[in-house]
Design a protein around this motif. Structure first.
Motif, PDB file in Angstrom:
ATOM      1  N   ALA A   1     -10.483 -29.235 -36.638  1.00 39.28           N
ATOM      2  CA  ALA A   1     -10.518 -30.634 -35.732  1.00 39.28           C
ATOM      3  C   ALA A   1      -8.844 -31.173 -35.123  1.00 39.28           C
ATOM      4  O   ALA A   1      -9.264 -30.761 -34.500  1.00 39.28           O
ATOM      5  CB  ALA A   1     -11.700 -31.631 -36.931  1.00 39.28           C
ATOM      6  N   GLU A   2      -8.862 -30.139 -35.503  1.00 33.58           N
ATOM      7  CA  GLU A   2      -7.519 -30.910 -35.692  1.00 33.58           C
ATOM      8  C   GLU A   2      -6.173 -29.877 -34.699  1.00 33.58           C
ATOM      9  O   GLU A   2      -5.900 -30.427 -33.138  1.00 33.58           O
ATOM     10  CB  GLU A   2      -5.783 -30.711 -36.850  1.00 33.58           C
ATOM     11  N   SER A   3      -6.556 -29.251 -34.571  1.00 35.75           N
ATOM     12  CA  SER A   3      -7.255 -28.046 -33.144  1.00 35.75           C
ATOM     13  C   SER A   3      -7.593 -28.050 -31.676  1.00 35.75           C
ATOM     14  O   SER A   3      -7.351 -28.160 -31.079  1.00 35.75           O
ATOM     15  CB  SER A   3      -7.539 -25.900 -33.079  1.00 35.75           C
ATOM     16  N   ARG A   4      -8.449 -29.175 -32.040  1.00 36.05           N
ATOM     17  CA  ARG A   4      -8.999 -29.172 -30.806  1.00 36.05           C
ATOM     18  C   ARG A   4      -8.412 -30.502 -29.926  1.00 36.05           C
ATOM     19  O   ARG A   4      -8.164 -30.808 -29.252  1.00 36.05           O
ATOM     20  CB  ARG A   4     -10.935 -29.771 -31.221  1.00 36.05           C
ATOM     21  N   LYS A   5      -8.248 -31.877 -31.028  1.00 35.42           N
ATOM     22  CA  LYS A   5      -7.599 -32.703 -30.591  1.00 35.42           C
ATOM     23  C   LYS A   5      -6.451 -32.503 -29.970  1.00 35.42           C
ATOM     24  O   LYS A   5      -5.849 -32.948 -29.028  1.00 35.42           O
ATOM     25  CB  LYS A   5      -6.522 -32.801 -32.097  1.00 35.42           C
ATOM     26  N   ILE A   6      -5.278 -31.767 -30.260  1.00 39.51           N
ATOM     27  CA  ILE A   6      -4.609 -31.140 -29.476  1.00 39.51           C
ATOM     28  C   ILE A   6      -5.068 -30.189 -28.718  1.00 39.51           C
ATOM     29  O   ILE A   6      -4.428 -30.493 -26.888  1.00 39.51           O
ATOM     30  CB  ILE A   6      -3.449 -29.974 -30.737  1.00 39.51           C
ATOM     31  N   LEU A   7      -5.524 -29.216 -28.311  1.00 41.17           N
ATOM     32  CA  LEU A   7      -6.051 -28.467 -27.002  1.00 41.17           C
ATOM     33  C   LEU A   7      -6.356 -29.663 -26.082  1.00 41.17           C
ATOM     34  O   LEU A   7      -6.586 -29.518 -24.698  1.00 41.17           O
ATOM     35  CB  LEU A   7      -7.595 -27.733 -27.399  1.00 41.17           C
ATOM     36  N   ASP A   8      -7.432 -30.855 -26.412  1.00 39.27           N
ATOM     37  CA  ASP A   8      -7.694 -31.726 -26.015  1.00 39.27           C
ATOM     38  C   ASP A   8      -6.532 -33.240 -25.285  1.00 39.27           C
ATOM     39  O   ASP A   8      -7.239 -33.034 -24.141  1.00 39.27           O
ATOM     40  CB  ASP A   8      -9.017 -32.705 -26.274  1.00 39.27           C
ATOM     41  N   GLU A   9      -5.767 -32.837 -26.095  1.00 38.72           N
ATOM     42  CA  GLU A   9      -4.349 -33.654 -25.370  1.00 38.72           C
ATOM     43  C   GLU A   9      -4.171 -32.903 -24.233  1.00 38.72           C
ATOM     44  O   GLU A   9      -2.766 -33.351 -23.187  1.00 38.72           O
ATOM     45  CB  GLU A   9      -3.408 -33.883 -26.884  1.00 38.72           C
ATOM     46  N   LEU A  10      -3.669 -31.765 -24.622  1.00 33.68           N
ATOM     47  CA  LEU A  10      -3.157 -31.053 -23.334  1.00 33.68           C
ATOM     48  C   LEU A  10      -3.950 -30.735 -22.620  1.00 33.68           C
ATOM     49  O   LEU A  10      -3.182 -30.616 -20.956  1.00 33.68           O
ATOM     50  CB  LEU A  10      -2.490 -29.275 -23.659  1.00 33.68           C
ATOM     51  N   SER A  11      -5.158 -30.556 -22.081  1.00 36.22           N
ATOM     52  CA  SER A  11      -5.999 -30.803 -21.392  1.00 36.22           C
ATOM     53  C   SER A  11      -6.226 -31.785 -20.659  1.00 36.22           C
ATOM     54  O   SER A  11      -6.320 -31.959 -19.469  1.00 36.22           O
ATOM     55  CB  SER A  11      -7.895 -30.392 -21.999  1.00 36.22           C
ATOM     56  N   GLY A  12      -6.293 -32.995 -21.031  1.00 38.40           N
ATOM     57  CA  GLY A  12      -6.121 -34.092 -19.918  1.00 38.40           C
ATOM     58  C   GLY A  12      -4.269 -34.507 -19.830  1.00 38.40           C
ATOM     59  O   GLY A  12      -4.672 -35.130 -18.239  1.00 38.40           O
ATOM     60  N   ARG A  13      -3.326 -33.291 -19.942  1.00 33.58           N
ATOM     61  CA  ARG A  13      -2.455 -33.356 -19.255  1.00 33.58           C
ATOM     62  C   ARG A  13      -2.316 -31.927 -18.029  1.00 33.58           C
ATOM     63  O   ARG A  13      -1.639 -32.190 -17.582  1.00 33.58           O
ATOM     64  CB  ARG A  13      -1.432 -33.512 -19.648  1.00 33.58           C
ATOM     65  N   ALA A  14      -3.762 -32.097 -17.962  1.00 31.26           N
ATOM     66  CA  ALA A  14      -4.180 -30.757 -17.260  1.00 31.26           C
ATOM     67  C   ALA A  14      -3.088 -29.305 -17.166  1.00 31.26           C
ATOM     68  O   ALA A  14      -2.709 -28.339 -16.409  1.00 31.26           O
ATOM     69  CB  ALA A  14      -4.028 -30.984 -15.530  1.00 31.26           C
ATOM     70  N   LEU A  15      -2.816 -29.238 -18.529  1.00 30.57           N
ATOM     71  CA  LEU A  15      -1.729 -27.856 -18.899  1.00 30.57           C
ATOM     72  C   LEU A  15      -2.819 -27.221 -19.556  1.00 30.57           C
ATOM     73  O   LEU A  15      -2.558 -25.408 -19.500  1.00 30.57           O
ATOM     74  CB  LEU A  15      -0.691 -28.188 -19.730  1.00 30.57           C
TER      75      LEU A  15
END
Length: 215
Positions: A68-82
């Motif tokens: 769950a924590e990893s998915r949150k980090i991945l989604d945040e990075l995806s939101g910034r298109a990184l």
């Protein structure tokens, strides 16, 4: 100097990026760019991600963090298109799987940083760094267009300039019209080049929302 970052989170990230066919020479300018786009912790985490598309579970395993924590980090990075996130079909399952991947610098997250208006970074300062790193210095351009075996670009015929006899010799692969007509998904976004130039006070009068992505 670039060697000062050897072993650091940003040094590891630069090493990870250079595993792509199109990488990014590890110059001081690159590290200045990476520091604007990634926090030190994010650089450390992204440097550990696989080359191929991966699931949140795979990232959690690499990071030794809860899913769950990893998915949150991945989604945040995806939101910034990184990172890019997408759905991928899975054999034997009705629902597709959510997967992520780290795009190369270019064509990739270098452009994505300017394909939207953002307030979380200083886009004017970043534009100046990109202009110097991508357009003014030779290291990146040489690595992008001259060195390596995988070419960045693809040549398509200008069909309007061909006579009827010549058109018969152009395969669909080389026709821009076929690429557009056969695309199942199309998107139009903000132009990286023109947005970057706008922050530098050098933009032209051409439309900004013009970059097309197919499939």
């Amino acid at each position: 100097m670039a060697h000062r970052h050897n072993g650091s989170a940003y040094g590891r990230l630069a090493e990870r990026l250079n595993r792509f066919p199109q990488g990014a020479p590890a110059t001081p300018l690159l590290f200045s760019i990476l520091k604007m786009l990634f926090s030190e912790e994010e650089a450390f985490l992204v440097a550990s991600l696989p080359i191929r598309p991966f699931s949140a579970e795979a990232a959690a395993k690499a990071w030794k963090k809860p899913v769950a924590e990893s998915r949150k980090i991945l989604d945040e990075l995806s939101g910034r298109a990184l990172l890019l996130d997408m759905e991928q079909p899975v054999d034997g399952k009705d629902e597709p799987e959510q997967v992520y991947c780290l795009p190369p610098p270019m064509a990739g997250f270098f452009e994505f940083a300017f394909m939207r208006v953002r307030n979380d970074i200083d886009q004017k300062a970043l534009a100046e760094l990109f202009e110097q790193y991508v357009s003014s210095e030779d290291d990146f351009r040489r690595a992008l267009f001259v060195e390596g075996e995988t070419g960045l670009g693809r040549v398509c015929a200008n069909e309007d300039m061909l006579d009827e006899a010549s058109r018969l010799e152009i395969l669909d692969w080389e026709r821009a019209s076929h690429i557009i007509e056969s695309a199942k998904h199309r998107a139009v976004g903000m132009c990286y080049c023109r947005h970057k130039k706008e922050h530098m006070g050098k933009n032209c009068d051409a439309p900004m929302d013009i970059c097309m992505t197919l499939n």
